[in-house]
Design a protein around this motif. Sequence first.
Motif, PDB file in Angstrom:
ATOM      1  N   TRP A   1       0.823  -1.217   0.000  1.00  0.00           N
ATOM      2  CA  TRP A   1       0.000   0.000   0.000  1.00  0.00           C
ATOM      3  C   TRP A   1       0.853   1.261   0.000  1.00  0.00           C
ATOM      4  O   TRP A   1       0.453   2.284  -0.581  1.00  0.00           O
ATOM      5  N   LEU A   2       2.033   1.213   0.600  1.00  0.00           N
ATOM      6  CA  LEU A   2       2.948   2.356   0.491  1.00  0.00           C
ATOM      7  C   LEU A   2       3.407   2.542  -0.953  1.00  0.00           C
ATOM      8  O   LEU A   2       3.545   3.674  -1.435  1.00  0.00           O
ATOM      9  N   GLY A   3       3.646   1.427  -1.655  1.00  0.00           N
ATOM     10  CA  GLY A   3       4.010   1.536  -3.073  1.00  0.00           C
ATOM     11  C   GLY A   3       2.893   2.122  -3.908  1.00  0.00           C
ATOM     12  O   GLY A   3       3.133   2.917  -4.829  1.00  0.00           O
TER      13      GLY A   3
ATOM     14  N   GLN B   1       1.577   9.548  -5.805  1.00  0.00           N
ATOM     15  CA  GLN B   1       2.270  10.808  -5.551  1.00  0.00           C
ATOM     16  C   GLN B   1       3.261  11.118  -6.672  1.00  0.00           C
ATOM     17  O   GLN B   1       3.399  12.265  -7.085  1.00  0.00           O
ATOM     18  N   ARG B   2       3.915  10.105  -7.179  1.00  0.00           N
ATOM     19  CA  ARG B   2       4.862  10.329  -8.280  1.00  0.00           C
ATOM     20  C   ARG B   2       4.133  10.720  -9.550  1.00  0.00           C
ATOM     21  O   ARG B   2       4.589  11.577 -10.305  1.00  0.00           O
ATOM     22  N   GLY B   3       2.966  10.105  -9.794  1.00  0.00           N
ATOM     23  CA  GLY B   3       2.176  10.480 -10.965  1.00  0.00           C
ATOM     24  C   GLY B   3       1.672  11.898 -10.887  1.00  0.00           C
ATOM     25  O   GLY B   3       1.486  12.560 -11.891  1.00  0.00           O
TER      26      GLY B   3
ATOM     27  N   ILE C   1      10.083  13.540   0.008  1.00  0.00           N
ATOM     28  CA  ILE C   1       9.005  12.553   0.065  1.00  0.00           C
ATOM     29  C   ILE C   1       9.521  11.144  -0.191  1.00  0.00           C
ATOM     30  O   ILE C   1       9.206  10.217   0.562  1.00  0.00           O
ATOM     31  N   PRO C   2      10.335  10.887  -1.248  1.00  0.00           N
ATOM     32  CA  PRO C   2      10.878   9.530  -1.407  1.00  0.00           C
ATOM     33  C   PRO C   2      11.702   9.087  -0.204  1.00  0.00           C
ATOM     34  O   PRO C   2      11.715   7.893   0.124  1.00  0.00           O
TER      35      PRO C   2
ATOM     36  N   ALA D   1      12.469   5.492   4.414  1.00  0.00           N
ATOM     37  CA  ALA D   1      12.665   5.316   5.854  1.00  0.00           C
ATOM     38  C   ALA D   1      11.634   4.353   6.438  1.00  0.00           C
ATOM     39  O   ALA D   1      11.971   3.478   7.251  1.00  0.00           O
ATOM     40  N   ILE D   2      10.372   4.480   6.019  1.00  0.00           N
ATOM     41  CA  ILE D   2       9.344   3.570   6.536  1.00  0.00           C
ATOM     42  C   ILE D   2       9.577   2.150   6.025  1.00  0.00           C
ATOM     43  O   ILE D   2       9.396   1.165   6.764  1.00  0.00           O
TER      44      ILE D   2
END
Length: 690
Positions: A73-75, A81-83, A93-94, A99-100
């Motif tokens: 779900w993070l992906g 967000q990248r789109g 942001i990346p 980190a997570i």
Amino acid sequence: MILDSVGVWSHAAAAILYAALAIWHVRRPLAAAERWAPAAALAITALWALLVMTRGPHDLLARLAEGGRNLGWLGYMFALQRGGGATRRVPTIPILYVAIACTIAVRSALDIAIVRPPGDPAIAGAVFSAGMLLRITVDIGALTLVHNLYTVAAPQSRWGIRLPMIALAAMWIYDLNVYTVAYLGHVWPTELLALRGVLMVALVPVFALASQRHARFTMRLSRSAAFQSLSLLAIGGYLATMAVIARLVRAIGGDYAQVATIGVVFVMSIGALLFLPSRRMQAWLRVTLAKHLFRHRYDYRAEWLRFTDTLGRPGGDAAPLDLRAVKAIADITESPGGLLLLPDEDGGLTAATRWNWPTAQVPPRAATPALARMLGEQGRILSFDEARRGTGHGTELIPGWIIAEESAWAAVPLVHVDRLVGVVLLARPWPDRTLDWEDFDLLRVAGRQVASYIAEARGQEALSDARRFDEFNRRFAFILHDIKNLVSQLSVLTRNAERHADNPAFRADMIETLRSSTARMNDLLARLSQHHQARTEEPRPTALGGIVDAVVAARGGGRDVRVVGRRDIIAAADGARLEQALCHLVQNAVDASAPGEPVLIRLAVRGADATIEVIDRGSGMSAEFIRAGLFRPFASTKPGGFGIGAFEARAIVAAMGGRLEVESHEGEGSRFTILLPLAHAAASPQRAVA
């Protein structure tokens, strides 16, 4: 136990439903990124639910699958967000996602390393607490990214991502509660783990509905670091409150301690779901932050950078200047839409451009010359709410359609060197608020800046038109030179005809010369538009019937041009100039009409004005061409046309104290209406001489 059965069957149902939803998502006709990112997250979620159902929530594979579910779900969020373009503008942001992901990897490595709990209770407790802290860190970080993704999305894009963000927030908030209770109580809350399957089943319809929403996802920078910090502070306060309540419940003890703990978790989860995604709550936080933590409402550096970037955006793909001007001012107050009004010939205001405000019903005359003069002289920002209460300045001059339009909020005059170049009407923002001195100051400065941009653009257009007129004059000189040569050739032919008219060979040569000269003259006429400039006379009583008859005879060109209406109307006009203007309009109507399609000229009276309507059922014109190109020289819809006719016709009519109105629809035809003041009934009519 009943809860154990509920946990098993709910996770089984979740596994089936998420797997089906993943398969359906893969088969949808979407772009690869839009199809595979959510499908992968749904498939991993189905696998996790299956492992929890078959092996239990404490099994190593189930815990590893939970980490994979979170990564999936993070992906999906990162792909969104990248789109939207935010990762290219905000490189941190990346780093947050990485980190997570690293925290999930460390937690998974700890689970693998400690397959069996240590025999020493102290070591086992430390390992358990470390695992819970890592899980809590992952959930807090994921919730922060959900919050960031939603807040940096442009307002028009949030509709498309609201449901999946609510579902993910619910999932991670529940997990956060589970692990917080486990960390504080040093034991797994089996009831909460069993009910997690029920929550995941309940979220399936939300994910399914989210898949049906299609919205172009665009991003913009976060509103401020302070707002993000306040959000993190709220999450920390939420955790602290839960910890205190859990401690109090355990201190009281008793048979109902576990039930009370579950009730507290449930109530706080519902409260978080209701208030955290709420636009009202976010708007209240912004207002509170600006009111109590900052001296000024606006971050002027950020506002000015955004304003100048929107207004001066270069490149061929940029929106027109008028549209960018409205958006630049509307973004200052977070207004969802706006209108640009520009001065017309009579000094009033007409609507020129609208941005995100399709519901506004604007009449052809949007504002009177009196209101335009007041705005130009005073440069005052108008608050329409004050006008509705009858307390604002110039209330009596504000048009009724603005008062009736409840979404109309404010008017920002665009003043350049004490001259009004336009007015921007702003739609009511959310949350609704009252304009204050800081809004007035910032909007006044922004209006003057926008006015300078528009004035410069108009100056560039005027310079371009002047250059094109110069080019036209040079071309006209070349044509005159060709005409002089033709006249010389025909003069020689005339002189020779007096001496050799009886010679058959000469007659044949003369006919060929005349044919060639006629062809050349027709070519010159095709290259040169009607641009005769007659001497201007003072308007005087003129019979319109005679003018129309002369135009039909001169410009009909064999085409069916019909005249209807009153032929006895007498108007104040310069006959010769009126005939010239009417010739342009009739010729344009003839050129736009199909062969055999008649052109209609209608004479009538409208109030104190005489009207001459030229109506055709030709190809028509678009509203954009009428607004921006029709009355500009050298803009024409006819192949090879100079675009001088309509420009000159309007100038001629305006010089006689009249006006020219246009009504046209593509594929339906056009109607040009000349309005002239009626002459006194006792005045003697004058016939125009062409």
